[in-house]
Design a protein around this motif. Structure first.
Motif, PDB file in Angstrom:
ATOM      1  N   LYS A 107       0.316  -1.397  -0.091  1.00 37.33           N
ATOM      2  CA  LYS A 107      -0.137  -0.028   0.057  1.00 37.33           C
ATOM      3  C   LYS A 107       0.597   0.771   0.079  1.00 37.33           C
ATOM      4  O   LYS A 107       0.340   2.303  -0.056  1.00 37.33           O
ATOM      5  CB  LYS A 107      -1.246   0.281   1.113  1.00 37.33           C
ATOM      6  N   LEU A 108       1.970   0.636  -0.013  1.00 38.05           N
ATOM      7  CA  LEU A 108       3.178   2.114   0.041  1.00 38.05           C
ATOM      8  C   LEU A 108       4.340   2.246  -1.117  1.00 38.05           C
ATOM      9  O   LEU A 108       4.072   1.439  -1.450  1.00 38.05           O
ATOM     10  CB  LEU A 108       3.987   2.203   1.075  1.00 38.05           C
ATOM     11  N   PRO A 109       4.146   3.679  -1.149  1.00 34.89           N
ATOM     12  CA  PRO A 109       5.290   4.011  -2.257  1.00 34.89           C
ATOM     13  C   PRO A 109       6.783   3.848  -2.260  1.00 34.89           C
ATOM     14  O   PRO A 109       6.936   4.060  -0.752  1.00 34.89           O
ATOM     15  CB  PRO A 109       5.447   5.641  -2.535  1.00 34.89           C
ATOM     16  N   PHE A 110       7.564   2.918  -2.369  1.00 27.84           N
ATOM     17  CA  PHE A 110       9.299   2.532  -2.122  1.00 27.84           C
ATOM     18  C   PHE A 110       9.667   2.192  -2.891  1.00 27.84           C
ATOM     19  O   PHE A 110       9.621   1.672  -3.862  1.00 27.84           O
ATOM     20  CB  PHE A 110       9.280   1.455  -1.414  1.00 27.84           C
ATOM     21  N   ASP A 111      10.930   2.971  -2.862  1.00 27.17           N
ATOM     22  CA  ASP A 111      12.284   2.605  -3.430  1.00 27.17           C
ATOM     23  C   ASP A 111      12.843   1.621  -3.056  1.00 27.17           C
ATOM     24  O   ASP A 111      13.850   0.737  -3.578  1.00 27.17           O
ATOM     25  CB  ASP A 111      12.722   3.589  -4.234  1.00 27.17           C
ATOM     26  N   LEU A 112      13.065   1.490  -1.685  1.00 23.84           N
ATOM     27  CA  LEU A 112      14.489   0.867  -0.407  1.00 23.84           C
ATOM     28  C   LEU A 112      13.147   0.349   0.196  1.00 23.84           C
ATOM     29  O   LEU A 112      13.119   1.350   1.151  1.00 23.84           O
ATOM     30  CB  LEU A 112      15.647   1.912  -0.554  1.00 23.84           C
ATOM     31  N   VAL A 113      13.723  -0.417   0.412  1.00 21.52           N
ATOM     32  CA  VAL A 113      13.180  -0.372   2.167  1.00 21.52           C
ATOM     33  C   VAL A 113      14.274  -1.858   2.648  1.00 21.52           C
ATOM     34  O   VAL A 113      15.571  -2.255   2.607  1.00 21.52           O
ATOM     35  CB  VAL A 113      11.517  -2.533   2.148  1.00 21.52           C
ATOM     36  N   ILE A 114      14.474  -0.743   4.334  1.00 18.68           N
ATOM     37  CA  ILE A 114      15.260  -1.675   4.720  1.00 18.68           C
ATOM     38  C   ILE A 114      14.510  -2.223   6.242  1.00 18.68           C
ATOM     39  O   ILE A 114      13.653  -1.534   6.984  1.00 18.68           O
ATOM     40  CB  ILE A 114      16.321   0.391   5.255  1.00 18.68           C
ATOM     41  N   CYS A 115      15.649  -3.185   6.283  1.00 16.41           N
ATOM     42  CA  CYS A 115      15.097  -4.226   7.916  1.00 16.41           C
ATOM     43  C   CYS A 115      16.083  -3.988   8.495  1.00 16.41           C
ATOM     44  O   CYS A 115      17.325  -4.172   7.917  1.00 16.41           O
ATOM     45  CB  CYS A 115      14.500  -5.072   7.445  1.00 16.41           C
ATOM     46  N   GLY A 116      16.314  -4.372   9.769  1.00 18.97           N
ATOM     47  CA  GLY A 116      17.360  -4.394  10.949  1.00 18.97           C
ATOM     48  C   GLY A 116      17.741  -6.313  10.435  1.00 18.97           C
ATOM     49  O   GLY A 116      16.109  -6.765  10.068  1.00 18.97           O
ATOM     50  N   ARG A 117      19.120  -6.702  10.886  1.00 23.02           N
ATOM     51  CA  ARG A 117      19.279  -8.297  10.068  1.00 23.02           C
ATOM     52  C   ARG A 117      18.215  -8.913  11.691  1.00 23.02           C
ATOM     53  O   ARG A 117      18.153 -10.242  10.695  1.00 23.02           O
ATOM     54  CB  ARG A 117      20.548  -8.561  10.706  1.00 23.02           C
ATOM     55  N   GLN A 118      18.728  -8.696  12.492  1.00 21.84           N
ATOM     56  CA  GLN A 118      17.464  -9.453  13.420  1.00 21.84           C
ATOM     57  C   GLN A 118      17.419  -8.749  14.418  1.00 21.84           C
ATOM     58  O   GLN A 118      18.246  -7.785  14.935  1.00 21.84           O
ATOM     59  CB  GLN A 118      18.170 -10.658  13.781  1.00 21.84           C
ATOM     60  N   ALA A 119      15.942  -9.666  15.328  1.00 24.64           N
ATOM     61  CA  ALA A 119      15.667  -8.867  16.631  1.00 24.64           C
ATOM     62  C   ALA A 119      16.327  -9.486  17.219  1.00 24.64           C
ATOM     63  O   ALA A 119      16.903 -10.882  17.488  1.00 24.64           O
ATOM     64  CB  ALA A 119      14.086  -8.658  16.507  1.00 24.64           C
ATOM     65  N   ILE A 120      16.785  -8.283  18.912  1.00 25.17           N
ATOM     66  CA  ILE A 120      17.129  -8.969  19.929  1.00 25.17           C
ATOM     67  C   ILE A 120      16.378 -10.166  20.746  1.00 25.17           C
ATOM     68  O   ILE A 120      17.077 -11.013  21.158  1.00 25.17           O
ATOM     69  CB  ILE A 120      18.621  -7.996  21.214  1.00 25.17           C
ATOM     70  N   ASP A 121      15.080  -9.648  20.528  1.00 25.85           N
ATOM     71  CA  ASP A 121      14.454 -11.450  21.473  1.00 25.85           C
ATOM     72  C   ASP A 121      14.675 -12.178  20.826  1.00 25.85           C
ATOM     73  O   ASP A 121      14.440 -13.219  21.225  1.00 25.85           O
ATOM     74  CB  ASP A 121      13.534 -10.471  21.595  1.00 25.85           C
ATOM     75  N   GLY A 122      14.402 -12.462  19.607  1.00 28.50           N
ATOM     76  CA  GLY A 122      13.830 -13.957  18.521  1.00 28.50           C
ATOM     77  C   GLY A 122      15.667 -14.423  17.795  1.00 28.50           C
ATOM     78  O   GLY A 122      15.013 -15.213  17.930  1.00 28.50           O
ATOM     79  N   ASP A 123      15.962 -12.587  17.860  1.00 28.15           N
ATOM     80  CA  ASP A 123      17.391 -14.083  17.229  1.00 28.15           C
ATOM     81  C   ASP A 123      17.347 -14.319  15.926  1.00 28.15           C
ATOM     82  O   ASP A 123      17.990 -15.223  15.498  1.00 28.15           O
ATOM     83  CB  ASP A 123      18.476 -14.071  17.835  1.00 28.15           C
ATOM     84  N   THR A 124      16.283 -13.885  15.300  1.00 26.38           N
ATOM     85  CA  THR A 124      15.337 -15.154  14.045  1.00 26.38           C
ATOM     86  C   THR A 124      16.483 -14.769  12.982  1.00 26.38           C
ATOM     87  O   THR A 124      17.527 -15.433  11.440  1.00 26.38           O
ATOM     88  CB  THR A 124      14.445 -15.737  13.195  1.00 26.38           C
ATOM     89  N   ALA A 125      16.005 -13.761  12.354  1.00 27.39           N
ATOM     90  CA  ALA A 125      16.985 -12.496  10.985  1.00 27.39           C
ATOM     91  C   ALA A 125      15.790 -13.136  10.113  1.00 27.39           C
ATOM     92  O   ALA A 125      16.674 -13.709   8.639  1.00 27.39           O
ATOM     93  CB  ALA A 125      18.069 -13.712  10.936  1.00 27.39           C
ATOM     94  N   GLN A 126      14.884 -13.324  10.030  1.00 27.10           N
ATOM     95  CA  GLN A 126      13.858 -13.806   9.179  1.00 27.10           C
ATOM     96  C   GLN A 126      13.161 -13.330   8.436  1.00 27.10           C
ATOM     97  O   GLN A 126      12.371 -13.152   6.780  1.00 27.10           O
ATOM     98  CB  GLN A 126      13.444 -15.173   8.996  1.00 27.10           C
ATOM     99  N   VAL A 127      12.441 -12.289   9.220  1.00 28.55           N
ATOM    100  CA  VAL A 127      11.394 -11.425   8.728  1.00 28.55           C
ATOM    101  C   VAL A 127      11.702 -10.369   7.436  1.00 28.55           C
ATOM    102  O   VAL A 127      11.161 -10.602   6.404  1.00 28.55           O
ATOM    103  CB  VAL A 127      10.590 -10.775   9.620  1.00 28.55           C
ATOM    104  N   GLY A 128      13.199 -10.083   7.184  1.00 32.30           N
ATOM    105  CA  GLY A 128      13.739  -9.038   6.202  1.00 32.30           C
ATOM    106  C   GLY A 128      13.657 -10.018   5.360  1.00 32.30           C
ATOM    107  O   GLY A 128      12.676  -9.890   4.089  1.00 32.30           O
ATOM    108  N   PRO A 129      14.487 -11.633   4.609  1.00 30.81           N
ATOM    109  CA  PRO A 129      14.167 -11.817   3.758  1.00 30.81           C
ATOM    110  C   PRO A 129      12.478 -12.473   3.129  1.00 30.81           C
ATOM    111  O   PRO A 129      12.283 -12.418   2.586  1.00 30.81           O
ATOM    112  CB  PRO A 129      14.827 -13.059   3.805  1.00 30.81           C
TER     113      PRO A 129
END
Lengths: 261, 337
Positions: A107-129
């Motif tokens: 629903k949003l205009p974007f050219d670039l999406v930036i996520c953190g590599r992983q969250a310090i509570d879950g440590d999965t690094a999965q949501v971004g990819p």
């Protein structure tokens, strides 16, 4: 250029303590922070805003109180904040979380999406990819440097591995996951903080995203937590008086038992 | 999804610069255990360019019943999309019930992309894997909150059940060259559109320049070693263990080690799988920087050194004598394998 930064509000785990009696996590009184990798991702976006001009939107999914993290992002210089919050989103694993966030990004205009590599509570690094896959975007994870190329059609990033790094050029639009050592995030400015409290944080729920309730939250999550437990406090090990050779043998035996070698 | 169609275990045998990585053998070790518990076959997928027969034979000797080779010039170096395409194709064609990928900086980029594409669950960074008797479901155990909490995750209604597995935790099997297995080829087509990023430069860095916070093994020296020459002798030991050398504050202050090697206080907080403290007495600031390490071994002449209270195993002896003896023992242990 439009940049969307995905952020998570997390408990400050350096403050997390275990209740010695029950062995469970003490959550009361633990301050919440912007997840460190995400905050560096935000700083990278704001740096591009400063140098090349960009509109920066921060997007988070969480309970209503996660608006505190979004206010901080606005005070740092983000232009717009959106909170995805609905009871129906609760209990989501990374698949359902990434589906929900991807629906908001559509629903949003974007050219670039930036996520953190992983969250310090879950440590999965999965949501971004997983967001990148849902949106069909090229991804580069473990990013420690970012620069926009002339013409604003592509970025060059440094991608870190265990044994080295690559410099990668990727065309926009794309999704990057940022490492916390990418930069030192700026502090909120006084005027920024003042302005931030005047800004509206948009809250989007299930109805706004038009998602199938079966595909989100606990219902839409392929994985389930079956059991959780604490490792238990560590007790001091044994101390042996040995000569060097015997000592070396004992260490090697223990490392074998522990599958370290 | 008819989950009964999905059978067998598939491991992603990570390969970098023409070399199958250690994690691949660890995945075969745990993969063998799970496959045997299910009474199903174990396959390894190796992706790259110019993959040799000897590499496939090695994977069979290390536990695989079948090696699936995906070989194309475009697959020489890891790039997300081509590799995701290959792993997805292997899953769709072969329908494995379980897929293991190493929780490396490659596996943690690849596995989430693929799990989203095939619409299944993925459990990150597992340290324990087992089969539940009643259901034959995979029980995937992982740490969270910086290791303070462990959670066991299941993926009951989607297949394959996918995990990334923490390196250094699972045991590889002893190689058995007489093991029999098949080698098959995956017919892959990498198109121009799949190469959606451009690698401008690839640099391999020596371990010595790497960050001690990322190391899975740290060999750490203290002032008890007595001299910079003795401290320098820790490097071969660290190399033997596949780790890095770190230091106490006293050693950094004395100029034997660079400041970026310092653990604790103004230095770094580390949490390796193995922390080997040599000639370190264990000042509280140092302890705070390393006490969350998974396994701590301390060696010190002084039986009253505080470090022993935090060690899983302590040896009271001269660390300078133990270091060469330990290098020797490790080399012997390696030859036996």
């Amino acid at each position: 250029m439009n940049i969307v930064v995905c952020m998570k509000q997390v408990p400050d785990t350096t403050e997390v303590k275990i209740d010695p009696a029950t062995g469970t996590l003490i959550r009361e009184g633990i301050p919440s922070i912007i997840n460190p990798d995400d905050k560096s991702g935000l700083e990278a976006a704001l740096a591009l805003k400063d140098s090349a001009g960009a509109r920066v939107t921060v997007l988070s999914m969480g309970p209503p109180q996660a608006d505190v993290a979004l206010r901080e992002a606005l005070a740092m210089g983000a232009d717009e904040a959106i909170l995805l919050s609905d009871r129906a989103f609760g209990g989501a694993d990374t698949w359902a979380t990434s589906s929900t966030i991807a629906a908001a990004l559509r629903k949003l205009p974007f050219d670039l999406v930036i996520c953190g590599r992983q969250a310090i509570d879950g440590d999965t690094a999965q949501v971004g990819p997983q967001i990148a896959e849902h949106l069909g975007l090229p991804q580069v994870s473990y990013v420690s440097e970012l620069s926009l190329e002339a013409g604003q059609k592509s970025v060059v990033v440094k991608r870190v591995f265990e044994d080295g790094y690559q410099r990668i050029r990727v065309k926009l639009p794309c999704l990057l996951t940022a490492l916390r050592d990418m930069n030192s995030p700026r502090y909120m400015s006084v005027s920024g903080a003042f302005e931030a409290y005047g800004k509206q944080i948009k809250v989007w729920g299930l109805a706004d995203l038009g998602l199938d309730p079966q595909s989100i939250g606990l219902k839409g999550s392929p994985t389930r937590v079956k059991q959780s437990f604490t490792k238990g406090a560590k007790s001091a090990g044994k101390v042996y008086e040995l000569d060097a050779k015997e000592g070396a043998k004992l260490i090697v035996d223990r490392l074998k038992e522990k599958f370290i070698i | 999804m008819d989950i009964s169609e999905y059978k067998g275990v598939l491991v992603f045998a990570e390969r970098r610069a023409g070399t199958i990585q250690k994690i691949a053998y660890e995945l075969l070790g745990i993969g063998r255990t799970i496959a045997d518990a299910l009474g199903q076959p174990l396959a390894a997928l190796v992706v790259g360019s110019g993959i040799k027969d000897a590499e496939a034979a090695d994977l069979i000797a290390s536990g695989a019943d079948e090696v699936v080779v995906a070989d194309a010039p475009e697959l020489a170096a890891y790039v997300t999309e081509p590799y995701a395409k290959v792993l997805t194709q292997a899953i769709r064609e072969r329908k494995p019930g379980v897929v293991f990928v190493g929780a490396t900086t490659i596996g943690r980029d690849l596995a989430p992309r693929v799990s989203a594409r095939v619409h299944t669950g993925l459990t990150a960074d597992c340290t324990g894997l087992a089969v539940e008797d009643a259901t034959n479901n995979l029980l995937m155990t992982r740490p969270a909150f910086g290791g303070n909490i462990m959670a066991t995750i299941v993926c009951p209604e989607h297949r394959p059940q996918m995990s990334t597995v923490r390196p250094g935790v699972m045991r590889r099997l002893d190689k058995d060259p007489s093991r029999k297995g098949e080698v098959s080829r995956l017919d892959v087509k990498i198109e121009k559109a799949d190469l959606n990023v451009e690698i401008l430069e690839a640099v391999v860095e020596k371990a010595a320049r790497k960050n001690i916070e990322e190391a899975s093994v740290l060999v750490s020296g203290g002032r008890g070693l007595g001299s910079p020459e003795n401290y320098a002798k820790l490097s071969p030991l660290a190399e033997e263990l596949g780790g890095l050398v770190s230091a106490s504050r006293a050693v950094v202050d004395a100029g034997w080690a660079a400041p970026d090697r310092q653990v604790g206080q103004t230095g770094k907080t580390v949490r390796p799988d193995l922390y080997l403290a040599l000639g370190i007495s264990g000042m509280i600031q140092h302890i705070a920087g390393m006490e969350d390490s998974d396994y701590i071994v301390a060696v010190n002449k002084n039986p009253d050194a505080p470090i022993f209270e935090f060690a899983d195993v302590g040896i009271v002896t001269d660390a300078n004598k133990l270091v060469p003896a330990l290098v020797e023992e490790l080399r012997t242990a390696k030859l036996e394998r």
